[in-house]
Scaffold this active site. Structure first.
Site, short mmCIF file in Angstrom:
data_model
loop_
_atom_site.label_atom_id
_atom_site.label_comp_id
_atom_site.label_asym_id
_atom_site.label_seq_id
_atom_site.Cartn_x
_atom_site.Cartn_y
_atom_site.Cartn_z
N SER A 345 0.84 -1.18 0.00
CA SER A 345 0.00 0.00 0.00
C SER A 345 0.88 1.23 0.00
O SER A 345 2.11 1.14 0.00
CB SER A 345 -0.88 0.01 1.26
OG SER A 345 -0.08 0.31 2.39
N LYS A 346 0.24 2.38 0.02
CA LYS A 346 1.01 3.62 -0.05
C LYS A 346 1.99 3.77 1.11
O LYS A 346 3.00 4.43 1.00
CB LYS A 346 0.04 4.81 -0.05
CG LYS A 346 -0.82 4.83 -1.30
CD LYS A 346 -1.37 6.23 -1.58
CE LYS A 346 -2.14 6.28 -2.88
NZ LYS A 346 -3.55 5.91 -2.70
N ARG A 347 1.67 3.10 2.19
CA ARG A 347 2.58 3.15 3.33
C ARG A 347 3.97 2.67 2.95
O ARG A 347 4.97 3.04 3.54
CB ARG A 347 2.08 2.25 4.46
CG ARG A 347 0.97 2.82 5.30
CD ARG A 347 0.62 1.87 6.43
NE ARG A 347 0.25 0.54 5.95
CZ ARG A 347 1.01 -0.51 6.06
NH1 ARG A 347 2.17 -0.42 6.65
NH2 ARG A 347 0.60 -1.68 5.61
N HIS A 348 4.00 1.77 2.00
CA HIS A 348 5.27 1.18 1.61
C HIS A 348 6.04 2.05 0.63
O HIS A 348 7.06 1.62 0.08
CB HIS A 348 5.03 -0.19 0.99
CG HIS A 348 4.40 -1.17 1.93
ND1 HIS A 348 3.06 -1.46 1.91
CD2 HIS A 348 4.92 -1.89 2.94
CE1 HIS A 348 2.78 -2.33 2.87
NE2 HIS A 348 3.89 -2.59 3.50
N GLY A 349 5.54 3.26 0.41
CA GLY A 349 6.24 4.11 -0.55
C GLY A 349 5.68 3.90 -1.93
O GLY A 349 4.48 3.73 -2.08
#
Length: 586
Positions: A345-349
């Site tokens: 997800s976006k959390r992972h960059g």
RNA sequence: GGCGGUAUCGUCUAGGGGACCAGGACGGAGCCCUCUCAAGGCUCAAACACGGGUUCGAAUCCCGUUACCGCUACCA
């Protein structure tokens, strides 16, 4: 948890390798399931069901050679018409079944345009594309835009751009799911007419209440089919009243199973599948209905998608059967996770392929890296060209477990592709950045193309991204140079000494008759010897003078590529810098 | 909760009953090369989730457990 987000069609997910002989647990105990059933056809459990050919393409295909002997052993148990019809272990049969999966295959990538093209979707697309190209079939693109609230043209464009950048070209016209609305409705109504589906007048609010109540009681909720028990008269009555209704599929008793190309046999007891909605009260189709209708219309032979769709598959199979259409093969590939093991997800960059494009990743490297996430050609092959991947691709190499997206390895892979790609091919990717960095104009670059290509050739080896090349390229162009502060401290610590060395080097180089590597090396090493210092004591200060940095290609390559005029000018500038700086200090 | 799926170094993976005290790659540590940094070469640390079976023999087959993931919507 809220559901506002919604999922993204079949754009995600990944895969696995399948092994024919790995029986899956419980297989034997299932009613219609026998190895041979698996070999011959999928069984249908619904009441009406006659067998349908299907398993003919699928997992036995490419791996038929090995399973043959085993299959022979376990053959018996037939009973079903189809099983008897098909002389099982017959080599000819196997040969024909082998060809069906790979014989003129039609596969598709079906993302929903609700965002950018993310790496999971890109990889699913890639596997489909590889499969189609390998077996000379068609790779189709279908945009699942039935969710009008979330679908956008920008997203659709992003999908096109992403696929195009990766070089995943599709065949035939793009199919927009929303345009199949009439067919979807027609198919759904046909199911009602033929008794496979029924109208349900329960409202969403009523259902929610029931669901909530069931949950509160600690029970799992399943639609109780109350509307299926409505008398025809009652139905007509409510219809005439104009009561809104949805159409639900009447799930038959039995078990629904298929032979997944990646996972092998998978079975779902139908009792665990509720009578799912296929048409909303606004008469628009629900995902499973639309997908099946479209896949039939598009004559898809292999549905390869993320394994988050495994539990949708039995519903879709039920729909195929009710619609009276032969099943395609199904291949469910694993998902891609972030470094923490969670769904990417976006959390992972960066998760969009466009992000990697911006970061200077080459499409060939991205494709190579993505292919290796969930697939292996076997052995130790890793760095491959697109053509090599096509040649090597096989569903046998598909993985079953989720893969973790490791940016470090992507960068390494990109470095490999950078090194392996000829400068002339890299040039189109590098040039826009060189220009936007203000290093040169397009005209200037084309005037000195040969030189420019040699510069790329020189820098690409120690670059991991296109940006690394551009970053290193600055000093070779006429513009002013900035000396790295740390480099100054390190290499020009003794300012007077450095000044002296550079002056000597300048004089020596300027007197050289020839500006080539060997001549310069001999001359500079002589200076070192004369002064009784290590060659590095000459090279390093010079490197800083020429490039402003402590790292660069070999110093003679730098001098040659930079050219006589610029090199001497840079040395002069450095000498001047050291003089001025000294004055300031003293 | 129910159903389904998955399980080899930190990560990507090879492996298809004996060739495995488990191989390659990324990342990490170190050495070599060397004018720096990369690249390249070499070396090291690092895994078969657990428990039962089957077998002369199991990372490979079976069962169970555990963990993780997915689905469980008038989303796709």
């Amino acid at each position: 948890m809220c559901w506002s987000g919604g999922r993204e069609a079949e754009g995600g997910g990944l895969l696995n390798r399948y092994r024919v002989e790995k029986p899956y647990r419980g297989f034997e105990s299932l009613p219609l399931r026998s190895r041979e059933a698996r070999a011959c056809a999928r069984l249908r459990d619904k009441g009406t069901g006659a067998w349908r050919r299907l398993g003919d393409r699928g997992r036995l295909t490419e791996t038929a050679a090995r399973p043959l002997s085993q299959r022979r052993r376990q053959a018996p148990v037939p009973l079903s018409r189809s099983a008897q019809t098909r002389a099982l272990p017959d080599p000819d049969y196997l040969a024909s079944s082998m060809s069906s999966l790979t014989d003129s295959p039609r596969v598709r990538f079906a993302p929903s345009p609700t965002g950018y093209l993310h790496v999971g979707g890109a990889r699913t697309a890639l596997f489909n594309w590889l499969f189609a190209r390998k077996f000379h079939g068609q790779f189709l693109l279908r945009i699942e835009d039935t969710d009008k609230a979330r679908s956008t043209d920008d997203s659709t464009r992003a999908i096109f751009e992403g696929l195009t950048w990766l070089g995943l070209d599709w065949d035939e016209e793009v199919v927009y799911q929303a345009q199949g609305l009439e067919r979807h409705q027609h198919d759904a109504h046909a199911l009602v007419d033929r008794g496979f589906a029924y109208r349900c007048f329960c409202t969403a609010a009523e259902l929610d209440a029931q669901r909530t109540a069931a949950t509160a009681r600690g029970e799992s909720f399943r639609y109780d089919r109350r509307c299926d028990r409505l008398s025809p008269d009652r139905v007509q009555q409510r219809l005439s009243t104009g009561d809104p209704f949805v159409v639900r599929f009447r799930v038959p008793n039995g078990t629904t199973s298929w032979d997944d190309v990646v996972h092998g046999p998978i079975a779902f007891p139908n009792k665990d599948i509720e009578d799912f909605v296929i048409l909303r009260s606004d008469a628009t189709p629900i995902y499973n209905m639309a997908v099946v209708s479209d896949d039939i219309a598009m004559a898809i032979t292999l549905v390869m998608r993320g394994d988050d769709h495994i539990s949708n598959t039995p519903k879709q199979i039920l729909l195929y059967d009710a619609l009276g259409h032969a099943l395609p093969q199904f291949a469910h590939v694993p998902m891609i996770h972030g470094l923490d093991g969670k769904k990417l997800s976006k959390r992972h960059g960066a998760t969009a392929v466009a992000d990697y494009r911006k970061e200077g990743i080459l499409p060939s490297a991205m494709v190579n890296f993505l292919a290796l996430l969930g697939w292996s050609p076997g052995g130790d092959r890793e760095v491959m060209s697109r053509d090599e991947m096509i040649a090597l691709f096989s569903v046998d190499g598909l993985q079953k477990k989720a893969a973790v997206f490791d940016t470090k390895k992507l960068e390494w892979m990109n470095g490999q592709h950078l090194s392996l790609t000829p400068a002339a091919e890299l040039e189109p990717r590098v040039t826009p950045d060189v220009i936007s960095a203000g290093l040169a104009t397009a005209d200037e670059l084309s005037e000195r193309r040969e030189w420019y290509l040699s510069l790329i050739e020189l820098l690409k080896v120690r670059a991991r991204t296109v940006h690394d090349i551009v970053r290193q390229a600055g000093p070779y162009f006429p513009g002013p140079l900035t000396y790295d502060d740390e480099a100054i401290v390190k290499q020009w610590k003794d300012r007077a000494g450095s000044h002296d060395v550079l002056a000597a080097v300048r004089k020596c180089l300027s007197e050289l008759a020839r500006w080539d590597s060997a001549t310069m090396e001999e001359a500079l090493r002589t200076i070192a010897e004369t002064r009784g210092v290590a060659a590095g004591k000459i090279f390093q200060p010079l490197r800083l003078a020429l490039t402003g940095m402590t790292v660069s290609p070999g110093i003679f390559d730098v001098l040659v590529t930079m050219g006589r005029d610029l090199s001497l000018r840079r040395i002069d500038d450095a000498i001047h810098f050291l003089e001025v700086d000294q004055h300031l200090l003293t």
